[in-house]
Motif scaffolding. Structure first.
Motif, PDB file in Angstrom:
ATOM      1  N   GLY A  86       0.751  -1.244  -0.148  1.00 11.89           N
ATOM      2  CA  GLY A  86      -0.271  -0.050   0.008  1.00 11.89           C
ATOM      3  C   GLY A  86       0.871   1.127   0.063  1.00 11.89           C
ATOM      4  N   GLY A  87       0.395   2.370   0.289  1.00 11.37           N
ATOM      5  CA  GLY A  87       0.989   3.703   0.045  1.00 11.37           C
ATOM      6  C   GLY A  87       0.656   4.524  -0.982  1.00 11.37           C
ATOM      7  N   SER A  88       0.973   5.951  -0.893  1.00 11.38           N
ATOM      8  CA  SER A  88       0.532   6.769  -1.891  1.00 11.38           C
ATOM      9  C   SER A  88       1.465   6.975  -2.878  1.00 11.38           C
ATOM     10  N   PHE A  89       2.847   6.987  -2.533  1.00  8.48           N
ATOM     11  CA  PHE A  89       3.732   7.114  -3.433  1.00  8.48           C
ATOM     12  C   PHE A  89       4.855   5.855  -3.448  1.00  8.48           C
ATOM     13  N   CYS A  90       5.257   5.794  -4.663  1.00 10.12           N
ATOM     14  CA  CYS A  90       6.496   4.858  -4.829  1.00 10.12           C
ATOM     15  C   CYS A  90       7.825   5.617  -5.412  1.00 10.12           C
ATOM     16  N   PHE A  91       8.822   5.403  -4.591  1.00  7.34           N
ATOM     17  CA  PHE A  91      10.245   5.942  -4.937  1.00  7.34           C
ATOM     18  C   PHE A  91      11.115   5.006  -5.353  1.00  7.34           C
ATOM     19  N   ILE A  92      11.366   5.000  -6.756  1.00  9.13           N
ATOM     20  CA  ILE A  92      12.253   3.680  -7.273  1.00  9.13           C
ATOM     21  C   ILE A  92      13.927   4.263  -7.406  1.00  9.13           C
ATOM     22  N   HIS A  93      14.585   3.719  -6.994  1.00  9.67           N
ATOM     23  CA  HIS A  93      15.999   4.128  -6.560  1.00  9.67           C
ATOM     24  C   HIS A  93      17.008   3.001  -6.972  1.00  9.67           C
ATOM     25  N   ASP A  94      18.163   3.384  -7.878  1.00  5.87           N
ATOM     26  CA  ASP A  94      19.124   2.599  -8.341  1.00  5.87           C
ATOM     27  C   ASP A  94      20.080   2.190  -6.907  1.00  5.87           C
ATOM     28  N   ALA A  95      20.443   1.163  -6.744  1.00  4.14           N
ATOM     29  CA  ALA A  95      21.413   0.855  -5.295  1.00  4.14           C
ATOM     30  C   ALA A  95      22.497   1.373  -5.720  1.00  4.14           C
ATOM     31  N   ALA A  96      23.206   1.412  -7.006  1.00  5.77           N
ATOM     32  CA  ALA A  96      24.487   2.006  -7.513  1.00  5.77           C
ATOM     33  C   ALA A  96      24.803   3.486  -7.235  1.00  5.77           C
ATOM     34  N   ARG A  97      23.433   4.248  -6.795  1.00  7.91           N
ATOM     35  CA  ARG A  97      23.655   5.645  -6.347  1.00  7.91           C
ATOM     36  C   ARG A  97      23.468   5.651  -4.865  1.00  7.91           C
ATOM     37  N   PRO A  98      24.641   5.826  -4.177  1.00  2.00           N
ATOM     38  CA  PRO A  98      24.742   5.675  -2.853  1.00  2.00           C
ATOM     39  C   PRO A  98      24.433   7.075  -2.162  1.00  2.00           C
ATOM     40  N   GLY A  99      24.764   8.255  -2.915  1.00  4.24           N
ATOM     41  CA  GLY A  99      24.724   9.661  -2.024  1.00  4.24           C
ATOM     42  C   GLY A  99      23.274  10.198  -1.948  1.00  4.24           C
ATOM     43  N   LEU A 100      22.297   9.510  -1.642  1.00  7.97           N
ATOM     44  CA  LEU A 100      21.094   9.970  -1.475  1.00  7.97           C
ATOM     45  C   LEU A 100      20.769  10.929  -0.118  1.00  7.97           C
ATOM     46  N   SER A 101      20.387  12.030  -0.333  1.00 11.46           N
ATOM     47  CA  SER A 101      20.247  13.081   0.641  1.00 11.46           C
ATOM     48  C   SER A 101      18.813  13.386   1.045  1.00 11.46           C
ATOM     49  N   GLN A 102      18.785  13.862   2.294  1.00 13.14           N
ATOM     50  CA  GLN A 102      17.277  14.123   2.837  1.00 13.14           C
ATOM     51  C   GLN A 102      16.791  15.241   1.718  1.00 13.14           C
ATOM     52  N   THR A 103      17.740  16.105   1.204  1.00 15.31           N
ATOM     53  CA  THR A 103      17.123  17.356   0.666  1.00 15.31           C
ATOM     54  C   THR A 103      16.565  16.972  -0.796  1.00 15.31           C
ATOM     55  N   VAL A 104      17.192  15.766  -1.374  1.00 14.88           N
ATOM     56  CA  VAL A 104      16.740  15.354  -2.464  1.00 14.88           C
ATOM     57  C   VAL A 104      15.196  14.721  -2.350  1.00 14.88           C
ATOM     58  N   LEU A 105      15.200  13.991  -1.361  1.00 13.62           N
ATOM     59  CA  LEU A 105      13.797  13.161  -0.910  1.00 13.62           C
ATOM     60  C   LEU A 105      12.845  14.273  -0.579  1.00 13.62           C
ATOM     61  N   ASP A 106      13.165  15.384   0.047  1.00 11.31           N
ATOM     62  CA  ASP A 106      12.306  16.511   0.533  1.00 11.31           C
ATOM     63  C   ASP A 106      11.675  17.155  -1.003  1.00 11.31           C
ATOM     64  N   HIS A 107      12.866  17.355  -1.798  1.00 16.38           N
ATOM     65  CA  HIS A 107      12.223  18.015  -3.054  1.00 16.38           C
ATOM     66  C   HIS A 107      11.142  16.880  -3.805  1.00 16.38           C
ATOM     67  N   LEU A 108      11.434  15.854  -4.026  1.00 19.94           N
ATOM     68  CA  LEU A 108      10.413  14.780  -4.466  1.00 19.94           C
ATOM     69  C   LEU A 108       9.101  14.803  -3.980  1.00 19.94           C
ATOM     70  N   PHE A 109       9.180  14.600  -2.577  1.00 22.48           N
ATOM     71  CA  PHE A 109       7.750  14.714  -1.863  1.00 22.48           C
ATOM     72  C   PHE A 109       7.008  16.038  -2.001  1.00 22.48           C
ATOM     73  N   LEU A 110       7.704  17.183  -1.962  1.00 23.17           N
ATOM     74  CA  LEU A 110       7.284  18.198  -2.364  1.00 23.17           C
ATOM     75  C   LEU A 110       6.333  18.488  -3.547  1.00 23.17           C
ATOM     76  N   ALA A 111       7.166  17.880  -4.607  1.00 24.57           N
ATOM     77  CA  ALA A 111       6.575  17.969  -6.022  1.00 24.57           C
ATOM     78  C   ALA A 111       5.443  17.194  -6.182  1.00 24.57           C
ATOM     79  N   LEU A 112       5.360  15.985  -5.534  1.00 23.30           N
ATOM     80  CA  LEU A 112       4.207  14.994  -5.650  1.00 23.30           C
ATOM     81  C   LEU A 112       3.065  15.584  -4.742  1.00 23.30           C
ATOM     82  N   GLU A 113       3.438  16.095  -3.618  1.00 25.70           N
ATOM     83  CA  GLU A 113       2.357  16.788  -2.875  1.00 25.70           C
ATOM     84  C   GLU A 113       1.835  17.877  -3.355  1.00 25.70           C
ATOM     85  N   ALA A 114       2.239  18.689  -4.554  1.00 23.54           N
ATOM     86  CA  ALA A 114       2.098  19.677  -4.977  1.00 23.54           C
ATOM     87  C   ALA A 114       0.999  19.266  -6.252  1.00 23.54           C
TER      88      ALA A 114
END
Length: 409
Positions: A113-141
């Protein structure tokens, strides 16, 4: 409630980790470098911990994610779980292509379940909270999907066969990264409608073909994908400044007792005697656990597993060492290297050294090149020289966040 145990999550993270790192292995082999080509790249060490672990930690820290689905080949399941440690994950089987793997992950996400799906490549290790926040803001908008992207800064030329022919305008061009985030019902329907013979560039392409509106948000240089052998050093330099080294040492000794084998680094070594101890008396892993606890300023094994507690009688020392490793990860750090010396006249350690290295590396989620196991004698001197028992000493080098300053409990 732990967000990763939520029954109605806002979002589900899908980590695509089924690749074998073919390009990196081929390039390293062609260059004559053994490097880190013994494992698929998602399990290779970066900054002292597996590449997959970086993304697992990033998603687990955000309470909006109710579950993490890791898509991997069946033979990789145990290694994925070792990378995850105490982070709860769901597993889905990888397909022959990335498209099939993502579809498998989406099927698992739909059951959660859940409203959103985030699909991420495991070979990209540098995921930051800032990027996640920007993605959530776009979906929520109101966007159907969103993906991080970087503008093209370099001049672009068309150069078929390596010969420059003409320039290519770069205005409006972006390099799209992951995670790519979508409304769950939309991306699930988009993948279900995808013709079997189509091979899309990425998840954004699937969503766009389904008529979705997808917004680009600010990406990050830390999200660059690890593809070639030289990418490991580059990403280490980008991520390592966030961590500082600490060193701990450990020492332990156990006397011989009745038995037909001794347990060292989880390996049963045939011998005329066993070792006396409250647990399985694995003197090697005991001192190694103490070294890791020492680097954390977290006491010793006795503090965490008191010998007066009967539940630890005869316990496997893997429990102690795994706990020490998990404390490092819980502190936001990683183990960079361990050096272990076993001190005894007998049994002979050499024939079992490789198995000890392998067992230790597997338990701590390290590459074998990060684990040193060696042995020495005391030339007949002292209690080990008189063959009364075995001693061991270890040094552990770990990396911890710069603001780490208190002992863990």
């Amino acid at each position: 409630m732990d967000p990763l145990q939520s029954s109605s999550p806002m979002a589900v993270a899908i980590l695509v980790a089924g690749g074998t790192g073919t390009r990196a292995k081929q390039a390293a082999a062609k260059a004559g470098s053994s490097g880190q080509i013994d494992l698929p790249k998602q399990f290779q060490s970066l900054g002292g911990k597996p590449i997959l672990r970086w993304s697992l930690e990033a998603f687990s820290r955000d309470p909006r994610f109710g579950a993490i689905v890791v898509v991997c080949a069946p033979e990789m399941r145990e290694r994925v779980l070792a990378c995850a440690g105490s982070i709860p994950v769901r597993l889905a089987d990888a397909g022959q292509t990335r498209t099939q793997s993502v579809a498998s992950g989406l099927q698992a996400a739909a059951a959660i379940g859940g409203s959103f799906c985030f699909i991420h490549d495991a070979a990209r290790p540098g995921l930051s909270q800032t990027v996640l926040d920007h993605l959530f803001l776009a979906l929520e908008a109101g966007a159907d999907g969103a993906a991080p992207g970087l503008p093209i800064a370099d001049a672009l030329w068309l150069a078929p066969d390596g010969q420059v022919q003409q320039t290519q305008a770069r205005d409006g061009l972006v390099r799209i990264q992951t995670p790519q985030a979508f409304r769950a019902n939309l991306i699930q329907a988009a993948y279900a409608a995808l013709p079997a013979d189509q091979v899309p560039l990425d998840d954004v392409a699937v969503a766009k073909a389904f008529g979705a509106n997808v917004q680009v948000v600010a990406g990050s240089p830390l999200l660059e994908k690890i593809t070639w052998p030289e990418d490991f050093d580059r990403m280490t330099r980008l991520l390592a400044p966030q961590l500082l080294p600490r060193i701990g040492s450990g020492f332990d000794a156990h006397k011989f007792a009745e038995g037909t084998f001794v347990t060292l680094c989880g390996v049963e070594v045939p011998h005329s005697h066993g070792l006396a101890g409250h647990s399985d008396a694995d003197v090697a892993w005991h001192c190694l656990a103490d070294a890791i606890y020492g680097a954390l300023s977290a006491g010793d094994i006795g503090r965490h597993f008191p010998p007066t507690d009967p539940q630890w009688r005869g316990a496997a020392s893997s429990i102690f060492l795994a706990h020490a490793g998990e404390m490092v990860r819980a502190a936001g750090g990683s183990i960079n290297h361990i050096d272990l010396t076993i001190i005894c006249e007998r049994p002979k350690i050499g024939p079992h050294r490789e198995a000890m290295v392998r067992k230790t590396a597997e338990l701590l989620g390290l590459r074998e090149s990060q684990v040193s196991v060696k042995a020495t004698t005391t030339e007949g001197m002292g209690f080990t020289g008189r063959a009364e028992g075995i001693a061991a000493q270890a040094t552990a080098t770990i990396l911890l966040p710069a603001d780490f300053g208190t002992a863990l409990t």
